[in-house]
Design a protein around this motif. Structure first.
Motif, PDB file in Angstrom:
ATOM      1  N   GLN A 111      55.994   7.981  -9.002  1.00 31.96           N
ATOM      2  CA  GLN A 111      55.115   7.846 -10.156  1.00 31.96           C
ATOM      3  C   GLN A 111      55.872   8.283 -11.395  1.00 31.96           C
ATOM      4  OE1 GLN A 111      51.864   6.571 -10.925  1.00 31.96           O
ATOM      5  NE2 GLN A 111      53.016   6.856 -12.812  1.00 31.96           N
ATOM      6  N   GLY A 112      56.284   7.302 -12.214  1.00 37.06           N
ATOM      7  CA  GLY A 112      57.044   7.629 -13.405  1.00 37.06           C
ATOM      8  C   GLY A 112      56.193   8.326 -14.450  1.00 37.06           C
ATOM      9  N   PRO A 113      56.813   9.128 -15.304  1.00 43.11           N
ATOM     10  CA  PRO A 113      56.086   9.872 -16.330  1.00 43.11           C
ATOM     11  C   PRO A 113      55.858   9.045 -17.592  1.00 43.11           C
ATOM     12  CG  PRO A 113      58.389  10.435 -16.426  1.00 43.11           C
ATOM     13  CD  PRO A 113      58.249   9.469 -15.271  1.00 43.11           C
ATOM     14  N   ALA A 114      55.168   9.646 -18.533  1.00 40.76           N
ATOM     15  CA  ALA A 114      55.005   9.040 -19.853  1.00 40.76           C
ATOM     16  C   ALA A 114      56.345   9.046 -20.583  1.00 40.76           C
ATOM     17  CB  ALA A 114      53.968   9.812 -20.666  1.00 40.76           C
ATOM     18  N   PRO A 115      56.680   7.951 -21.271  1.00 43.35           N
ATOM     19  CA  PRO A 115      57.931   7.919 -22.042  1.00 43.35           C
ATOM     20  C   PRO A 115      57.946   8.997 -23.129  1.00 43.35           C
ATOM     21  CG  PRO A 115      57.008   5.705 -21.796  1.00 43.35           C
ATOM     22  CD  PRO A 115      55.966   6.666 -21.316  1.00 43.35           C
ATOM     23  N   ALA A 116      59.150   9.315 -23.601  1.00 43.24           N
ATOM     24  CA  ALA A 116      59.297  10.350 -24.623  1.00 43.24           C
ATOM     25  C   ALA A 116      58.536  10.010 -25.896  1.00 43.24           C
ATOM     26  CB  ALA A 116      60.782  10.566 -24.935  1.00 43.24           C
ATOM     27  N   GLY A 117      58.432   8.728 -26.209  1.00 43.16           N
ATOM     28  CA  GLY A 117      57.746   8.324 -27.438  1.00 43.16           C
ATOM     29  C   GLY A 117      56.253   8.143 -27.299  1.00 43.16           C
TER      30      GLY A 117
END
Length: 608
Positions: free
Chosen positions: A81-87
């Motif tokens: 489960q990938g995280p929210a992008p930095a932006g």
């Protein structure tokens, strides 16, 4: 209730597979026949599912899985489960005039994790190369596969969006300007090219099998795949509701992500140990429900495990309401989660004591360890999504959520997914629930042949919640595979598509099989039910107080009994709920077994 099966429970000694598509099941079985293990088979099935069920999962999606084996019995979770992008910050959404994450489009994209997780599973627990396990998926992507009716229907629902706005998706999924005809061969040459390039990276790496797979991972997260994503993901596209906005996912976000091995969250229940993902998924809610049912039984209040009685069904529904209220208040990856307190026997006894004789229509999160619960303000404000009911006609209860995947013309979808379970003759079991990256979730990246996901819609812009949008943190997922151990040895892997309903349907299966004594296939075929009396995870995040959706095969007496307790019962027809897969192993005899859901005429178990 009399037992009934649509098919036999398969038994054998070499290997068993169950998945939501027959081609994926057979691809996994081929790896087992070639002396691969359960991990090899699971990866082969997962890559085929990306091709044949593109409306339910894709290479740009998400993947949690659980694995254990006879010689390494401690269940381990692999988090893809990938995280929210930095932006992806709340300020960024506010500046765009948005008060919530859209249900589709580039702004809803988390870092893609599914393909990375399949590769890590293959490297760490498998025995084969990517070239070997990807061969079936590459064949279907290049030469075509008989397209499912539901794939064609999904493409038809978003055809206008594709033609007018997401033109790269039109180029990929429309055939001569129209949705594909069900049963016709549908290919994805761009994804076939991508797979071939990844396999070429493996071959060029030389060295060990593991080094070859790591070369593929670098090509994905830092090489040509990441570059293509970086160039495409921040282009402006139309989102639901009308705004044309760019996404924020970058190649740097992809390079920073690696699928991670984690300890499973476990609970002992009815002589078994149930293993689930951490609180970044909804899995701990299932453990709460099973614990509350035991507390009810121990108190002598009701036999809460007997689903052939109104008392048992009522208890199951009411404990799920309590667990899902706790899910909203306490589960996620963006704040401290008091997992031990949520699963403590004292807390579960207190929660079980709230189960009354009539249906509760409120959202009642608890206070584990004396903490004060907090629910997102928007979650408390939304009731009744206004969708049709499971029969496709007028809803019995206005707003009752449909039981099949619902895809709107703007790409917003009530989430659904796929599943695969594999067991091999050496005693390894894998339970995996890949999802996201749906063809309708985001514009297709033309040079790669896949779309990105929309998992960030499960986060809240309101800060301070476990499920708040925070860059680098995982959105809480509904994906929830299950592994079961007996006497410390893995014996059962199971799971189901179905968004918020996944664990509810699994609880019915586990009660029927582990407590009621039904075979795998009998337990899967048994009539299902679930409640929608809690905030949904997908746009529009609706709550439907008191609603229970049930298959008519439960019988008029049980349905009437639930209504007499105050439940708003939606009759979903005889065969509409639950899409479970399951495989098992008897450690005493070595006999393997498998079963699959007959609903939808798609899931299949294979083995010998």
């Amino acid at each position: 209730m009399p037992t009934f099966t649509t098919r036999p429970t398969l038994t054998g000694t070499h290997g068993m597979v169950s998945s939501t598509h027959w081609l994926a099941s057979q691809a996994a079985m081929r790896m087992l026949e070639l002396d691969g293990n359960a991990a090899d088979g699971a990866v082969a099935a997962g890559l085929v599912l990306q091709v044949v069920e593109p409306h339910l999962n894709g290479p740009g999606g998400d993947l949690p899985l659980i694995v254990a084996s006879a010689d390494d019995p401690v269940p381990r979770v692999l988090c893809g489960q990938g995280p929210a992008p930095a932006g992806a910050t709340p300020d960024h959404f506010a500046a765009a005039g948005l008060d919530r994450v859209p249900g589709a489009g580039p702004l809803a994209t988390a870092v893609p994790g599914a393909t990375e997780a399949w590769l890590v599973l293959l490297r760490d627990r498998g025995t084969m190369t990517l070239a070997q396990v990807a061969a079936p998926a590459l064949h279907y992507a290049r030469s075509g596969h008989p397209v499912l009716e539901r794939v064609a229907t999904t493409i038809a629902s978003v055809q206008e969006l594709f033609e007018q706005e997401w033109t790269t998706s039109a180029d990929t999924w429309l055939v001569d300007g129209a949705p594909p005809v069900p049963g016709s061969l549908l290919a994805n040459p761009a994804w076939a090219d991508t797979l071939e390039r990844l396999v070429a990276e493996e071959r060029a790496a030389g060295g060990t099998r593991e080094q070859g797979i790591d070369a593929v991972r670098r090509a994905w997260s830092q090489g040509f795949v990441a570059q293509a994503v970086d160039e495409f993901a921040r282009r402006p596209f139309r989102h639901p509701g009308g705004p044309v906005l760019p996404g924020v996912l970058t190649g740097a976000d992809m390079a920073a992500f690696e699928a991670t091995w984690e300890d499973a969250v476990t609970a002992d229940w009815q002589g078994h140990t149930i293993a689930k993902t951490g609180p970044w998924g909804q899995g701990p809610a299932l453990l709460q429900v099973l614990g509350m049912l035991d507390q009810l039984a121990a108190s002598g209040t009701v036999d809460a495990t007997d689903l052939d009685t109104v008392d048992g069904l009522h208890a199951l529904v009411e404990t799920w309401k309590l667990a899902m209220a706790d899910r909203e208040a306490w589960l996620g990856d963006s704040a401290e989660v008091p997992t031990d307190d949520l699963l403590s026997s004292t807390y579960l006894a207190d929660r079980a004591a709230l189960v009354g004789t009539t249906a509760d229509r409120t959202l009642r999160p608890g206070s584990p360890g004396g903490r004060t619960p907090r629910i997102a303000a928007q979650a408390l404000a939304v009731e009744g999504a206004g969708a049709t009911d499971a029969t496709g006609g007028e809803p019995t209860v206005p707003g009752a959520r449909s039981t099949d995947p619902v895809v709107r013309s703007d790409g917003t979808a009530r989430g659904d997914t796929c599943h695969v379970d594999v067991v091999d003759r050496w005693g390894m079991l894998v339970s995996a629930t890949p999802s996201g990256g749906w063809l309708q979730s985001s514009p297709t990246i033309p040079s790669l042949g896949f779309a990105l996901g929309s998992r960030l819609q499960m986060t809240w812009l309101e800060q301070g919640l476990p499920s708040s949008l925070v860059p680098g943190r995982r959105p809480r997922t509904t994906l929830t595979p299950t592994l079961v151990l007996r006497d410390g040895i893995p014996v059962l892997a199971c799971g189901s598509p179905g968004g918020d309903q996944q664990d509810q349907w699994q609880s019915v299966f586990l009660l029927r099989h582990l407590v009621g004594g039904l075979s795998l296939q009998e337990a899967i075929d048994a009539p299902q039910l679930h409640t929608t009396s809690f905030p949904g995870s997908f746009t529009p995040r609706a709550t439907e107080p008191g609603v229970v959706v049930a298959e008519s095969r439960l019988g008029p007496d049980l349905l009437a009994g639930l209504r007499s307790r105050g439940h708003e019962v939606v009759d979903a027809g005889p065969w509409s709920l639950g899409r479970l897969c399951a495989v098992a192993r008897d450690p005493g005899t070595g006999v393997l077994s498998a079963a699959a859901n007959p609903r939808g005429m798609q899931g299949y178990a294979v083995g010998r």
